[in-house]
Design a protein around this motif. Sequence first.
Motif, PDB file in Angstrom:
ATOM      1  N   UNK A  57      20.273  41.282 -71.535  1.00  0.00           N
ATOM      2  CA  UNK A  57      21.166  41.056 -70.399  1.00  0.00           C
ATOM      3  C   UNK A  57      20.473  41.525 -69.123  1.00  0.00           C
ATOM      4  N   UNK A  58      20.807  40.862 -68.022  1.00  0.00           N
ATOM      5  CA  UNK A  58      20.214  41.231 -66.743  1.00  0.00           C
ATOM      6  C   UNK A  58      20.586  42.669 -66.391  1.00  0.00           C
ATOM      7  N   UNK A  59      21.843  42.998 -66.496  1.00  0.00           N
ATOM      8  CA  UNK A  59      22.261  44.379 -66.286  1.00  0.00           C
ATOM      9  C   UNK A  59      23.355  44.681 -67.309  1.00  0.00           C
ATOM     10  N   UNK A  60      23.230  45.766 -68.036  1.00  0.00           N
ATOM     11  CA  UNK A  60      24.232  46.078 -69.048  1.00  0.00           C
ATOM     12  C   UNK A  60      25.581  46.354 -68.404  1.00  0.00           C
ATOM     13  N   UNK A  61      26.630  46.021 -69.134  1.00  0.00           N
ATOM     14  CA  UNK A  61      27.990  46.250 -68.653  1.00  0.00           C
ATOM     15  C   UNK A  61      28.522  47.488 -69.359  1.00  0.00           C
ATOM     16  N   UNK A  62      28.832  48.500 -68.588  1.00  0.00           N
ATOM     17  CA  UNK A  62      29.365  49.735 -69.138  1.00  0.00           C
ATOM     18  C   UNK A  62      30.804  49.903 -68.698  1.00  0.00           C
ATOM     19  N   UNK A  63      31.602  50.426 -69.577  1.00  0.00           N
ATOM     20  CA  UNK A  63      33.000  50.731 -69.287  1.00  0.00           C
ATOM     21  C   UNK A  63      33.311  52.116 -69.836  1.00  0.00           C
ATOM     22  N   UNK A  64      34.450  52.661 -69.373  1.00  0.00           N
ATOM     23  CA  UNK A  64      34.904  53.975 -69.811  1.00  0.00           C
ATOM     24  C   UNK A  64      36.267  53.834 -70.479  1.00  0.00           C
ATOM     25  N   UNK A  65      36.511  54.646 -71.492  1.00  0.00           N
ATOM     26  CA  UNK A  65      37.795  54.634 -72.197  1.00  0.00           C
ATOM     27  C   UNK A  65      38.822  55.326 -71.320  1.00  0.00           C
ATOM     28  N   UNK A  66      39.917  54.603 -71.056  1.00  0.00           N
ATOM     29  CA  UNK A  66      40.965  55.108 -70.173  1.00  0.00           C
ATOM     30  C   UNK A  66      42.258  55.318 -70.957  1.00  0.00           C
ATOM     31  N   UNK A  67      42.143  55.877 -72.159  1.00  0.00           N
ATOM     32  CA  UNK A  67      43.298  56.190 -72.991  1.00  0.00           C
ATOM     33  C   UNK A  67      42.961  57.459 -73.761  1.00  0.00           C
ATOM     34  N   UNK A  68      43.993  58.177 -74.163  1.00  0.00           N
ATOM     35  CA  UNK A  68      43.739  59.401 -74.920  1.00  0.00           C
ATOM     36  C   UNK A  68      43.014  59.076 -76.222  1.00  0.00           C
TER      37      UNK A  68
END
Length: 181
Positions: A57-68
Amino acid sequence: MDMRKKSQPWLVPLLILIAVLWAMGKNETPPSQVRPNPPPPANSLVSTPLHAAQPIQASPIYRFVNADRLNLRNEPAGKVISTLKRGDKIQVFGWRDDWARVSPDGQPARWLSSKSLCDAVHCYVISRPETTRPARLSPQPIPRQTPSYGSSCPCSSGTVCIGPRGGRYCITSGGNKRYGV
């Protein structure tokens, strides 16, 4: 023959040459060592391509967990495999409706609900309203009724008299005191 008197002209330059080479060998810095990347934290799902043939991928897609707690599943709405906790950083490889695929191609599929993901740093922090303590109330004086004596508090009017020791009473129509009112 006296051997002490014979000088050997080659010995002194040879000793100097050895000393110079030894000093140069001491000053050489060892080749820089390549340090391996530190392993990712145990609760994060950061993956690296295993095969060189995989598209990068050109730039990796990162996300954060927004739940307990966020369930990691084998397919969208499938069986729960594991759970993630609030603030875990994951890499997303694909999307299907409201589901995010967090496993690279060629790996067993891992899915989680994209509704519980956010993309900004510290977006998963719960903002708690500032709790303020109620101001300490100064003690309010208890309103006291002035004791009334005599027939000024008949029971029919709802007026209550207070006796000298704090007892509450009213005067009945017969002129008697009725306590506990």
